[in-house]
Write a protein that holds these residues in place. Structure first.
Motif, PDB file in Angstrom:
ATOM      1  N   THR A  22     -75.078  13.363 -62.563  1.00 37.20           N
ATOM      2  CA  THR A  22     -75.937  13.258 -61.383  1.00 37.20           C
ATOM      3  C   THR A  22     -77.387  13.531 -61.759  1.00 37.20           C
ATOM      4  N   ILE A  23     -77.599  14.575 -62.545  1.00 39.44           N
ATOM      5  CA  ILE A  23     -78.958  14.914 -62.978  1.00 39.44           C
ATOM      6  C   ILE A  23     -79.564  13.782 -63.785  1.00 39.44           C
ATOM      7  N   VAL A  24     -78.799  13.248 -64.730  1.00 40.26           N
ATOM      8  CA  VAL A  24     -79.296  12.148 -65.565  1.00 40.26           C
ATOM      9  C   VAL A  24     -79.665  10.950 -64.694  1.00 40.26           C
ATOM     10  N   ASN A  25     -78.808  10.605 -63.745  1.00 33.99           N
ATOM     11  CA  ASN A  25     -79.093   9.469 -62.862  1.00 33.99           C
ATOM     12  C   ASN A  25     -80.367   9.694 -62.054  1.00 33.99           C
ATOM     13  N   GLN A  26     -80.555  10.909 -61.533  1.00 36.75           N
ATOM     14  CA  GLN A  26     -81.754  11.216 -60.753  1.00 36.75           C
ATOM     15  C   GLN A  26     -83.004  11.106 -61.618  1.00 36.75           C
ATOM     16  N   LEU A  27     -82.941  11.629 -62.828  1.00 35.53           N
ATOM     17  CA  LEU A  27     -84.102  11.585 -63.713  1.00 35.53           C
ATOM     18  C   LEU A  27     -84.403  10.166 -64.181  1.00 35.53           C
ATOM     19  N   GLU A  28     -83.361   9.369 -64.386  1.00 36.34           N
ATOM     20  CA  GLU A  28     -83.567   7.981 -64.807  1.00 36.34           C
ATOM     21  C   GLU A  28     -84.250   7.149 -63.730  1.00 36.34           C
ATOM     22  N   GLN A  29     -84.017   7.500 -62.468  1.00 37.37           N
ATOM     23  CA  GLN A  29     -84.650   6.765 -61.376  1.00 37.37           C
ATOM     24  C   GLN A  29     -86.154   6.993 -61.356  1.00 37.37           C
ATOM     25  N   GLY A  30     -86.589   8.154 -61.827  1.00 36.48           N
ATOM     26  CA  GLY A  30     -88.009   8.413 -61.978  1.00 36.48           C
ATOM     27  C   GLY A  30     -88.759   8.763 -60.713  1.00 36.48           C
ATOM     28  N   ASP A  31     -88.070   8.924 -59.589  1.00 33.56           N
ATOM     29  CA  ASP A  31     -88.781   9.223 -58.349  1.00 33.56           C
ATOM     30  C   ASP A  31     -88.639  10.692 -57.947  1.00 33.56           C
ATOM     31  N   VAL A  32     -88.385  11.551 -58.939  1.00 31.76           N
ATOM     32  CA  VAL A  32     -88.252  12.981 -58.701  1.00 31.76           C
ATOM     33  C   VAL A  32     -89.603  13.626 -58.993  1.00 31.76           C
ATOM     34  N   PRO A  33     -90.095  14.497 -58.103  1.00 32.05           N
ATOM     35  CA  PRO A  33     -91.361  15.182 -58.372  1.00 32.05           C
ATOM     36  C   PRO A  33     -91.288  15.944 -59.697  1.00 32.05           C
ATOM     37  N   LEU A  34     -92.420  16.061 -60.372  1.00 27.61           N
ATOM     38  CA  LEU A  34     -92.459  16.639 -61.707  1.00 27.61           C
ATOM     39  C   LEU A  34     -91.817  18.022 -61.773  1.00 27.61           C
ATOM     40  N   GLU A  35     -92.158  18.921 -60.863  1.00 28.43           N
ATOM     41  CA  GLU A  35     -91.608  20.266 -60.905  1.00 28.43           C
ATOM     42  C   GLU A  35     -90.085  20.246 -60.760  1.00 28.43           C
ATOM     43  N   GLN A  69     -84.539  20.186 -63.063  1.00 29.48           N
ATOM     44  CA  GLN A  69     -83.310  19.421 -63.272  1.00 29.48           C
ATOM     45  C   GLN A  69     -83.038  19.215 -64.761  1.00 29.48           C
ATOM     46  N   PHE A  70     -84.104  18.930 -65.516  1.00 30.20           N
ATOM     47  CA  PHE A  70     -83.947  18.730 -66.956  1.00 30.20           C
ATOM     48  C   PHE A  70     -83.418  20.002 -67.610  1.00 30.20           C
ATOM     49  N   GLN A  71     -83.992  21.157 -67.244  1.00 29.07           N
ATOM     50  CA  GLN A  71     -83.540  22.421 -67.810  1.00 29.07           C
ATOM     51  C   GLN A  71     -82.080  22.683 -67.453  1.00 29.07           C
ATOM     52  N   LYS A  72     -81.705  22.413 -66.208  1.00 29.07           N
ATOM     53  CA  LYS A  72     -80.315  22.591 -65.794  1.00 29.07           C
ATOM     54  C   LYS A  72     -79.405  21.654 -66.592  1.00 29.07           C
ATOM     55  N   GLY A  73     -79.857  20.430 -66.813  1.00 27.02           N
ATOM     56  CA  GLY A  73     -79.080  19.461 -67.580  1.00 27.02           C
ATOM     57  C   GLY A  73     -78.878  19.897 -69.016  1.00 27.02           C
ATOM     58  N   VAL A  74     -79.917  20.450 -69.631  1.00 25.94           N
ATOM     59  CA  VAL A  74     -79.802  20.938 -71.006  1.00 25.94           C
ATOM     60  C   VAL A  74     -78.781  22.072 -71.070  1.00 25.94           C
TER      61      VAL A  74
END
Length: 84
Positions: free
Chosen positions: A21-34, A39-44
């Protein structure tokens, strides 16, 4: 034991679904930077937990598959240079 450790821990499959889910959200690119950074940290962290679970499963299988019932040394796959 603390209250958190008494709570049901997510299964491998639940963690994997969260990571997807996190990867899909980040790939869409419409997530605010913060939010993207969080999300990236949680994914790692999820990825590290999943990798550790897989390594433990590999070690268990290696022990179970020993012909003479003795523990078998577990070797990381070639090229795996990750450091925990």
């Amino acid at each position: 034991m603390s209250e958190q450790s008494k709570e049901k821990q997510p299964t491998f499959e639940e963690k994997l679904a969260d990571l997807e889910t996190i990867v899909n959200q980040l790939e869409q690119g419409d997530v605010p930077l913060e939010s993207a950074l969080d999300q990236f940290q949680k994914g790692v962290n999820l990825s590290k937990d999943l990798q550790k679970t897989l390594e433990n499963a590999d070690q268990t299988l290696a022990k179970l598959m020993s012909d003479d019932g003795k523990e078998v040394a577990f070797e990381k796959p070639a090229g795996d240079e990750s450091h925990d």
